[in-house]
Enzyme design. Structure first.
Site, PDB file in Angstrom:
ATOM      1  N   CYS A   1      74.755 -44.682  84.647  1.00 32.98           N
ATOM      2  CA  CYS A   1      74.141 -46.021  84.694  1.00 32.98           C
ATOM      3  C   CYS A   1      74.846 -47.029  83.792  1.00 32.98           C
ATOM      4  CB  CYS A   1      72.647 -45.958  84.396  1.00 32.98           C
ATOM      5  SG  CYS A   1      72.215 -45.391  82.726  1.00 32.98           S
TER       6      CYS A   1
ATOM      7  N   HIS B   1      67.910 -45.787  80.515  1.00 32.91           N
ATOM      8  CA  HIS B   1      68.430 -46.053  81.855  1.00 32.91           C
ATOM      9  C   HIS B   1      68.572 -47.561  82.034  1.00 32.91           C
ATOM     10  CE1 HIS B   1      69.518 -45.289  85.954  1.00 32.91           C
ATOM     11  NE2 HIS B   1      68.592 -46.119  86.388  1.00 32.91           N
TER      12      HIS B   1
ATOM     13  N   HIS C   1      72.000 -49.445  90.634  1.00 32.88           N
ATOM     14  CA  HIS C   1      72.104 -48.522  89.505  1.00 32.88           C
ATOM     15  C   HIS C   1      72.664 -47.185  89.956  1.00 32.88           C
ATOM     16  CE1 HIS C   1      68.119 -46.120  89.921  1.00 32.88           C
ATOM     17  NE2 HIS C   1      68.446 -46.605  91.078  1.00 32.88           N
TER      18      HIS C   1
END
Length: 180
Positions: free
Chosen positions: A90, A139, A151
């Site tokens: 990510c 994240h 993502h």
């Protein structure tokens, strides 16, 4: 007979800010007259506004470039520690997208969040902003507008564009706007 030997407070004004100064009293003086801003001061404020507008325009172009690059990575596999090209995690995807736009970011999610000084809210997010999730900001994704982000989700999955639903809103922990 003028009074001498005390302390007098005098008020002065510069660029619209009042200042209070203490000094010895030698004679009663009339307060300084307020004058209109000098042409140089007006020009300075105008130039600062133009620079600010120019910076905003440059940031917006960089954000568009970062989003465009992120779109091109859709379908690439997730790989822990991946910084591309070809596989991403990510923060690698976010950093790679902004790097292509001319902005160098640190490597990890927490480092990126700390390094980018321009913080934004969930409702204030615009294209190119980086959204962070979970309490440790573990994240992140690239906001692409209209309630979507791109993502690199997790192992075994691929980079994708997703709708930011209630789950992501509940787990949202911050956002930043790189490129300033």
């Amino acid at each position: 007979m003028p009074f001498t030997g005390g302390i007098a407070l005098t008020a002065t004004s510069a660029l619209g800010v009042s200042l209070l100064a203490a000094g010895p009293v030698t004679a009663a003086a009339a307060p300084p007259a307020r004058t209109a801003a000098a042409p140089q001061q007006v020009a300075l404020v105008s130039a600062q506004a133009k620079v600010s507008q120019a910076r905003k325009a440059k940031q917006k172009q960089r954000a568009a470039n970062a989003v465009s690059y992120a779109y091109k990575q859709i379908g690439d596999p997730y790989r822990y520690g991946g910084t591309g090209p070809g596989s991403w995690d990510c923060s690698g995807l976010a950093g790679g997208s902004w790097r292509k736009a001319g902005v160098k970011l640190p490597r990890t999610t927490t480092q990126i969040y700390k390094a980018v000084k321009h913080k934004v809210s969930w409702k204030g997010a615009v294209k190119g902003d980086l959204l962070f999730f979970y309490s440790g900001k573990s994240h992140m994704g690239v906001y692409v507008g209209n309630g979507y982000m791109i993502h690199a989700p997790s192992s075994g999955k691929r980079v994708k564009k997703i709708k930011l639903n209630g789950y992501y809103k509940r787990n949202f922990s911050g956002a930043v706007r790189p490129g300033y």
